[in-house]
Scaffold this motif. Structure first.
Motif, PDB file in Angstrom:
ATOM      1  N   SER A 100       0.935  -1.435  -0.048  1.00 19.08           N
ATOM      2  CA  SER A 100      -0.145   0.137   0.003  1.00 19.08           C
ATOM      3  C   SER A 100       1.101   1.162  -0.134  1.00 19.08           C
ATOM      4  O   SER A 100       0.429   2.374   0.392  1.00 19.08           O
ATOM      5  N   GLY A 101       1.984   1.172  -0.377  1.00 17.11           N
ATOM      6  CA  GLY A 101       3.040   2.415  -0.340  1.00 17.11           C
ATOM      7  C   GLY A 101       2.891   3.379  -1.480  1.00 17.11           C
ATOM      8  O   GLY A 101       3.297   4.407  -1.708  1.00 17.11           O
ATOM      9  N   SER A 102       2.361   2.662  -2.848  1.00 24.66           N
ATOM     10  CA  SER A 102       2.312   3.327  -3.700  1.00 24.66           C
ATOM     11  C   SER A 102       1.080   4.707  -3.962  1.00 24.66           C
ATOM     12  O   SER A 102       0.325   4.330  -3.517  1.00 24.66           O
ATOM     13  N   SER A 103       1.588   5.810  -4.241  1.00 24.77           N
ATOM     14  CA  SER A 103       0.425   6.673  -4.260  1.00 24.77           C
ATOM     15  C   SER A 103      -0.532   6.660  -5.311  1.00 24.77           C
ATOM     16  O   SER A 103      -1.562   7.099  -5.417  1.00 24.77           O
ATOM     17  N   VAL A 104      -0.302   6.080  -6.499  1.00 23.32           N
ATOM     18  CA  VAL A 104      -0.828   5.760  -7.702  1.00 23.32           C
ATOM     19  C   VAL A 104      -1.987   4.786  -7.381  1.00 23.32           C
ATOM     20  O   VAL A 104      -3.121   4.973  -7.754  1.00 23.32           O
ATOM     21  N   VAL A 105      -1.642   3.864  -6.438  1.00 26.31           N
ATOM     22  CA  VAL A 105      -2.531   2.980  -6.149  1.00 26.31           C
ATOM     23  C   VAL A 105      -3.831   3.569  -5.164  1.00 26.31           C
ATOM     24  O   VAL A 105      -4.925   3.375  -5.284  1.00 26.31           O
ATOM     25  N   GLU A 106      -3.139   4.505  -4.298  1.00 29.76           N
ATOM     26  CA  GLU A 106      -3.993   5.102  -3.439  1.00 29.76           C
ATOM     27  C   GLU A 106      -5.009   6.187  -4.006  1.00 29.76           C
ATOM     28  O   GLU A 106      -6.230   6.171  -4.031  1.00 29.76           O
ATOM     29  N   LYS A 107      -4.388   6.838  -5.226  1.00 30.97           N
ATOM     30  CA  LYS A 107      -5.413   7.708  -5.876  1.00 30.97           C
ATOM     31  C   LYS A 107      -6.415   6.983  -6.768  1.00 30.97           C
ATOM     32  O   LYS A 107      -7.463   7.342  -6.989  1.00 30.97           O
ATOM     33  N   ASN A 108      -6.097   5.789  -7.497  1.00 31.67           N
ATOM     34  CA  ASN A 108      -7.009   4.803  -8.088  1.00 31.67           C
ATOM     35  C   ASN A 108      -7.924   4.155  -7.117  1.00 31.67           C
ATOM     36  O   ASN A 108      -9.263   3.910  -7.348  1.00 31.67           O
ATOM     37  N   LEU A 109      -7.836   3.663  -6.006  1.00 36.92           N
ATOM     38  CA  LEU A 109      -8.689   3.403  -4.742  1.00 36.92           C
ATOM     39  C   LEU A 109      -9.465   4.477  -4.575  1.00 36.92           C
ATOM     40  O   LEU A 109     -10.582   4.294  -4.367  1.00 36.92           O
ATOM     41  N   ASP A 110      -9.117   5.751  -4.416  1.00 36.71           N
ATOM     42  CA  ASP A 110      -9.873   6.749  -4.130  1.00 36.71           C
ATOM     43  C   ASP A 110     -11.054   7.145  -5.226  1.00 36.71           C
ATOM     44  O   ASP A 110     -12.102   7.163  -4.997  1.00 36.71           O
ATOM     45  N   ARG A 111     -10.428   7.062  -6.376  1.00 33.60           N
ATOM     46  CA  ARG A 111     -11.295   7.280  -7.728  1.00 33.60           C
ATOM     47  C   ARG A 111     -12.278   6.146  -7.670  1.00 33.60           C
ATOM     48  O   ARG A 111     -13.672   6.425  -7.995  1.00 33.60           O
ATOM     49  N   LEU A 112     -11.881   4.802  -7.504  1.00 33.26           N
ATOM     50  CA  LEU A 112     -12.992   3.866  -7.657  1.00 33.26           C
ATOM     51  C   LEU A 112     -13.861   3.741  -6.440  1.00 33.26           C
ATOM     52  O   LEU A 112     -14.954   3.495  -6.460  1.00 33.26           O
ATOM     53  N   THR A 113     -13.583   4.418  -5.347  1.00 34.44           N
ATOM     54  CA  THR A 113     -14.334   4.395  -4.179  1.00 34.44           C
ATOM     55  C   THR A 113     -15.499   5.521  -4.415  1.00 34.44           C
ATOM     56  O   THR A 113     -16.603   5.226  -3.937  1.00 34.44           O
ATOM     57  N   ILE A 114     -14.982   6.466  -4.674  1.00 31.93           N
ATOM     58  CA  ILE A 114     -16.053   7.565  -5.335  1.00 31.93           C
ATOM     59  C   ILE A 114     -17.073   7.178  -6.553  1.00 31.93           C
ATOM     60  O   ILE A 114     -18.238   7.460  -6.339  1.00 31.93           O
ATOM     61  N   ILE A 115     -16.529   6.499  -7.368  1.00 28.43           N
ATOM     62  CA  ILE A 115     -17.440   5.937  -8.412  1.00 28.43           C
ATOM     63  C   ILE A 115     -18.554   5.115  -7.891  1.00 28.43           C
ATOM     64  O   ILE A 115     -19.521   5.069  -8.263  1.00 28.43           O
ATOM     65  N   ILE A 116     -17.943   4.081  -6.994  1.00 32.52           N
ATOM     66  CA  ILE A 116     -18.864   2.877  -6.567  1.00 32.52           C
ATOM     67  C   ILE A 116     -19.780   3.949  -5.559  1.00 32.52           C
ATOM     68  O   ILE A 116     -21.096   3.353  -5.491  1.00 32.52           O
ATOM     69  N   GLY A 117     -19.318   4.817  -4.799  1.00 36.69           N
ATOM     70  CA  GLY A 117     -20.335   5.558  -4.022  1.00 36.69           C
ATOM     71  C   GLY A 117     -21.383   6.391  -4.573  1.00 36.69           C
ATOM     72  O   GLY A 117     -22.618   6.310  -4.335  1.00 36.69           O
ATOM     73  N   LEU A 118     -21.185   6.715  -5.823  1.00 36.35           N
ATOM     74  CA  LEU A 118     -22.118   7.447  -6.789  1.00 36.35           C
ATOM     75  C   LEU A 118     -22.863   6.471  -7.357  1.00 36.35           C
ATOM     76  O   LEU A 118     -24.249   6.787  -7.400  1.00 36.35           O
ATOM     77  N   LEU A 119     -22.537   5.341  -7.679  1.00 32.65           N
ATOM     78  CA  LEU A 119     -23.566   4.319  -8.069  1.00 32.65           C
ATOM     79  C   LEU A 119     -24.354   3.858  -6.902  1.00 32.65           C
ATOM     80  O   LEU A 119     -25.734   3.716  -7.353  1.00 32.65           O
ATOM     81  N   TRP A 120     -23.977   3.763  -5.880  1.00 24.33           N
ATOM     82  CA  TRP A 120     -24.839   3.226  -4.619  1.00 24.33           C
ATOM     83  C   TRP A 120     -25.831   4.317  -4.509  1.00 24.33           C
ATOM     84  O   TRP A 120     -26.850   4.076  -4.177  1.00 24.33           O
ATOM     85  N   VAL A 121     -25.592   5.816  -4.353  1.00 23.50           N
ATOM     86  CA  VAL A 121     -26.501   6.783  -4.379  1.00 23.50           C
ATOM     87  C   VAL A 121     -27.662   6.601  -5.327  1.00 23.50           C
ATOM     88  O   VAL A 121     -28.508   6.766  -5.277  1.00 23.50           O
ATOM     89  N   ILE A 122     -27.191   6.356  -6.820  1.00 23.97           N
ATOM     90  CA  ILE A 122     -28.045   6.326  -7.815  1.00 23.97           C
ATOM     91  C   ILE A 122     -29.062   5.031  -7.638  1.00 23.97           C
ATOM     92  O   ILE A 122     -30.263   5.260  -7.797  1.00 23.97           O
ATOM     93  N   PHE A 123     -28.515   4.151  -7.045  1.00 22.08           N
ATOM     94  CA  PHE A 123     -29.385   2.867  -6.856  1.00 22.08           C
ATOM     95  C   PHE A 123     -30.220   3.132  -5.511  1.00 22.08           C
ATOM     96  O   PHE A 123     -31.345   2.570  -5.624  1.00 22.08           O
ATOM     97  N   ILE A 124     -29.861   3.798  -4.731  1.00 24.22           N
ATOM     98  CA  ILE A 124     -30.671   4.239  -3.367  1.00 24.22           C
ATOM     99  C   ILE A 124     -31.999   5.219  -4.225  1.00 24.22           C
ATOM    100  O   ILE A 124     -33.018   4.972  -3.665  1.00 24.22           O
ATOM    101  N   VAL A 125     -31.517   6.043  -4.840  1.00 23.92           N
ATOM    102  CA  VAL A 125     -32.586   6.878  -5.473  1.00 23.92           C
ATOM    103  C   VAL A 125     -33.578   6.081  -6.312  1.00 23.92           C
ATOM    104  O   VAL A 125     -34.744   6.321  -6.281  1.00 23.92           O
ATOM    105  N   GLY A 126     -32.985   5.080  -7.045  1.00 22.98           N
ATOM    106  CA  GLY A 126     -33.974   4.254  -7.922  1.00 22.98           C
ATOM    107  C   GLY A 126     -34.723   3.334  -7.065  1.00 22.98           C
ATOM    108  O   GLY A 126     -35.844   3.225  -7.280  1.00 22.98           O
ATOM    109  N   VAL A 127     -34.179   2.868  -6.188  1.00 22.86           N
ATOM    110  CA  VAL A 127     -35.118   2.055  -5.082  1.00 22.86           C
ATOM    111  C   VAL A 127     -36.177   3.120  -4.651  1.00 22.86           C
ATOM    112  O   VAL A 127     -37.245   2.604  -4.385  1.00 22.86           O
TER     113      VAL A 127
END
Length: 77
Positions: free
Chosen positions: A43-70
């Protein structure tokens, strides 16, 4: 439609839990109690951290869309 929204909500919820737990601890919170304070060589790479942050934000937005849809599905069914 309802089944697809519920399955998508469950999958994104589980993914969001896993992704949040994968983040490196920056402070002495609960994650340090379970060994999160130990430095890992993976977990020392900053590129991995940035990609993990981006993926978490994208999945979080999809989660919000599914919540609104339900919610809309429940309201108009």
């Amino acid at each position: 439609m309802t089944i697809a929204l519920n399955i998508g909500l469950i999958i994104t919820s589980l993914l969001l839990i896993v992704l949040v737990l994968l983040h490196r601890a920056k402070g002495g919170g609960l994650s340090s109690l379970f060994g999160g304070g130990v430095q890992s060589s993976l977990s020392g790479s900053s590129v991995v951290e940035k990609n993990l942050d981006r993926l978490t934000i994208i999945i979080g937005l999809l989660w919000v869309i599914f919540i609104v849809g339900v919610g809309l599905d429940i309201k108009y069914s």
